[in-house]
Design an enzyme around this catalytic site. Structure first.
Site, PDB file in Angstrom:
ATOM      1  N   ARG A 103      45.039  38.623  27.158  1.00 14.35           N
ATOM      2  CA  ARG A 103      45.976  37.974  28.062  1.00 14.35           C
ATOM      3  C   ARG A 103      45.730  36.480  28.005  1.00 14.35           C
ATOM      4  O   ARG A 103      44.617  36.027  28.261  1.00 14.35           O
ATOM      5  CB  ARG A 103      45.700  38.520  29.460  1.00 14.35           C
ATOM      6  N   THR A 107      49.323  31.460  30.637  1.00 16.02           N
ATOM      7  CA  THR A 107      50.647  32.058  30.862  1.00 16.02           C
ATOM      8  C   THR A 107      50.562  33.490  31.391  1.00 16.02           C
ATOM      9  O   THR A 107      51.547  34.027  31.889  1.00 16.02           O
ATOM     10  CB  THR A 107      51.436  32.102  29.544  1.00 16.02           C
ATOM     11  N   ASP A 199      36.436  40.391  35.765  1.00 16.09           N
ATOM     12  CA  ASP A 199      36.901  40.525  34.376  1.00 16.09           C
ATOM     13  C   ASP A 199      36.168  41.686  33.722  1.00 16.09           C
ATOM     14  O   ASP A 199      34.965  41.603  33.438  1.00 16.09           O
ATOM     15  CB  ASP A 199      36.642  39.217  33.610  1.00 16.09           C
ATOM     16  N   ASP A 202      34.333  41.062  30.300  1.00 18.92           N
ATOM     17  CA  ASP A 202      33.113  40.256  30.459  1.00 18.92           C
ATOM     18  C   ASP A 202      31.994  41.070  31.102  1.00 18.92           C
ATOM     19  O   ASP A 202      30.821  40.934  30.729  1.00 18.92           O
ATOM     20  CB  ASP A 202      33.401  39.014  31.309  1.00 18.92           C
TER      21      ASP A 202
HETATM   22  O1  LIG Z   1      47.855  43.674  32.974  1.00 23.11           O
HETATM   23  P1  LIG Z   1      47.485  42.365  32.369  1.00 23.11           P
HETATM   24  O2  LIG Z   1      47.921  41.200  33.221  1.00 23.11           O
HETATM   25  O3  LIG Z   1      47.951  42.230  30.957  1.00 23.11           O
HETATM   26  O4  LIG Z   1      45.899  42.247  32.394  1.00 23.11           O
HETATM   27  C1  LIG Z   1      45.074  43.297  32.042  1.00 23.11           C
HETATM   28  C2  LIG Z   1      44.370  42.997  30.754  1.00 23.11           C
HETATM   29  O5  LIG Z   1      43.419  41.933  30.935  1.00 23.11           O
HETATM   30  C3  LIG Z   1      42.141  42.355  30.472  1.00 23.11           C
HETATM   31  O6  LIG Z   1      41.973  42.077  29.127  1.00 23.11           O
HETATM   32  P2  LIG Z   1      41.603  40.587  28.628  1.00 23.11           P
HETATM   33  O7  LIG Z   1      42.841  39.806  28.349  1.00 23.11           O
HETATM   34  O8  LIG Z   1      40.632  39.979  29.570  1.00 23.11           O
HETATM   35  O9  LIG Z   1      40.949  40.863  27.228  1.00 23.11           O
HETATM   36  P3  LIG Z   1      39.477  41.413  26.928  1.00 23.11           P
HETATM   37  O10 LIG Z   1      39.503  42.879  27.269  1.00 23.11           O
HETATM   38  O11 LIG Z   1      39.318  41.153  25.485  1.00 23.11           O
HETATM   39  O12 LIG Z   1      38.504  40.660  27.775  1.00 23.11           O
HETATM   40  C4  LIG Z   1      42.179  43.848  30.717  1.00 23.11           C
HETATM   41  O13 LIG Z   1      41.209  44.554  30.000  1.00 23.11           O
HETATM   42  C5  LIG Z   1      43.575  44.215  30.333  1.00 23.11           C
HETATM   43  O14 LIG Z   1      43.743  44.472  28.955  1.00 23.11           O
HETATM   44  O1  LIG Z   2      41.380  41.576  37.539  1.00 18.30           O
HETATM   45  C1  LIG Z   2      41.548  41.551  36.307  1.00 18.30           C
HETATM   46  C2  LIG Z   2      42.791  41.256  35.727  1.00 18.30           C
HETATM   47  C3  LIG Z   2      42.888  41.253  34.374  1.00 18.30           C
HETATM   48  N1  LIG Z   2      41.810  41.546  33.618  1.00 18.30           N
HETATM   49  C4  LIG Z   2      40.621  41.849  34.163  1.00 18.30           C
HETATM   50  O2  LIG Z   2      39.642  42.103  33.438  1.00 18.30           O
HETATM   51  N2  LIG Z   2      40.503  41.834  35.509  1.00 18.30           N
HETATM   52 MG   LIG Z   3      38.755  40.234  29.716  1.00 17.94          MG
END
Ligand SMILES: O=P(O)(O)OC[C@H]1O[C@H](OP(=O)(O)OP(=O)(O)O)[C@H](O)[C@@H]1O
Ligand SMILES: O=c1cc[nH]c(=O)[nH]1
Ligand SMILES: [Mg+2]
Length: 208
Positions: A103, A107, A199, A202
């Protein structure tokens, strides 16, 4: 709002431990895997069965076995990886596809960077897994990808959902059943789920 909340006490207890900011990566990973396994139990409730004959040490009897429906599990990278092994413990024959979507922090739009699926996509039922359903952008983008490649029957399994994400998936993919352990209050100004668990990627991988 179409969503199935799996409110089993074991799941709710473990989810509370995950939410705690003092829970470190090792425990976070273990708990997430355990919850994924418990959620998979509920998701697979309607798998088709057929009758077969078995000889026990005492007598012959008619018993039920799975028909062997082909299943696919698709974690959304990275955080979805934290739930794969829990799901595979219950359905070890499932094939695993990987979809990379992150994400954009400004944006909040999904950015696709990887897609590797089993070759027989159109013959499988899929479970898309990701701990977090926030705006819904990442899940919708993943389901779009799967459908473009021929998938017809998809369920979405997420640990924590925001109402905004549930509405978005319902709107764009009304055929996709959503399973979650909790529908939380809302998103904050940065698109994080409140109260959520922070997150997920993380916390699983120890990055910041
Ligand atoms: O519903 P959304 O608004 O799209 O958000 C949710 C997304 O955000 C996080 O991923 P992230 O972008 O942090 O990637 P990562 O898993 O690589 O940390 C999570 O694991 C989802 O995939
Ligand atoms: O709360 C949130 C939203 C998006 N992605 C995450 O990992 N946590
Ligand atoms: Mg993430």
């Amino acid at each position: 709002m179409q969503v199935k909340v799996i409110d089993h006490p074991l799941i709710q207890h473990k989810l509370s431990l995950l939410r705690d900011k003092n829970t470190g990566s090792k425990d976070f990973r273990e708990l997430l895997e355990e919850i994924a396994m418990l959620m998979a139990y509920e998701l697979t409730r309607n798998l088709p069965l057929e009758e077969t004959e078995i000889e026990t040490p005492v007598a012959r009897c008619k018993c039920k076995v799975l028909t062997g429906k082909k299943l696919g599990v698709v974690p959304i990278l990275r955080a979805g990886l934290g739930m794969v092994n829990g799901v595979l413990r219950l359905i070890p024959a499932a094939k695993v596809g990987h979809v990379g979507v992150y994400r954009d922090p400004e944006t909040l739009s999904p950015v696709e960077y990887y897609c590797k699926l089993p070759t027989d996509v159109s013959e499988r039922d899929f479970i898309v897994i990701d701990p977090m359903l926030a705006t819904g952008g990442s899940s919708v983008a993943t389901i779009d990808m799967l459908k473009r490649k021929g998938a017809k029957n998809i369920k979405l399994m997420c640990l924590v959902a925001a109402p905004e994400g549930v509405h978005r998936v319902n709107e764009q993919h009304p055929d996709v059943e959503i399973y979650t352990a909790s529908v939380d209050e809302r998103l904050n100004d940065h698109g994080y789920i409140v109260p959520g668990l922070g997150d997920a990627g993380d916390r699983i991988f120890g990055t910041k």
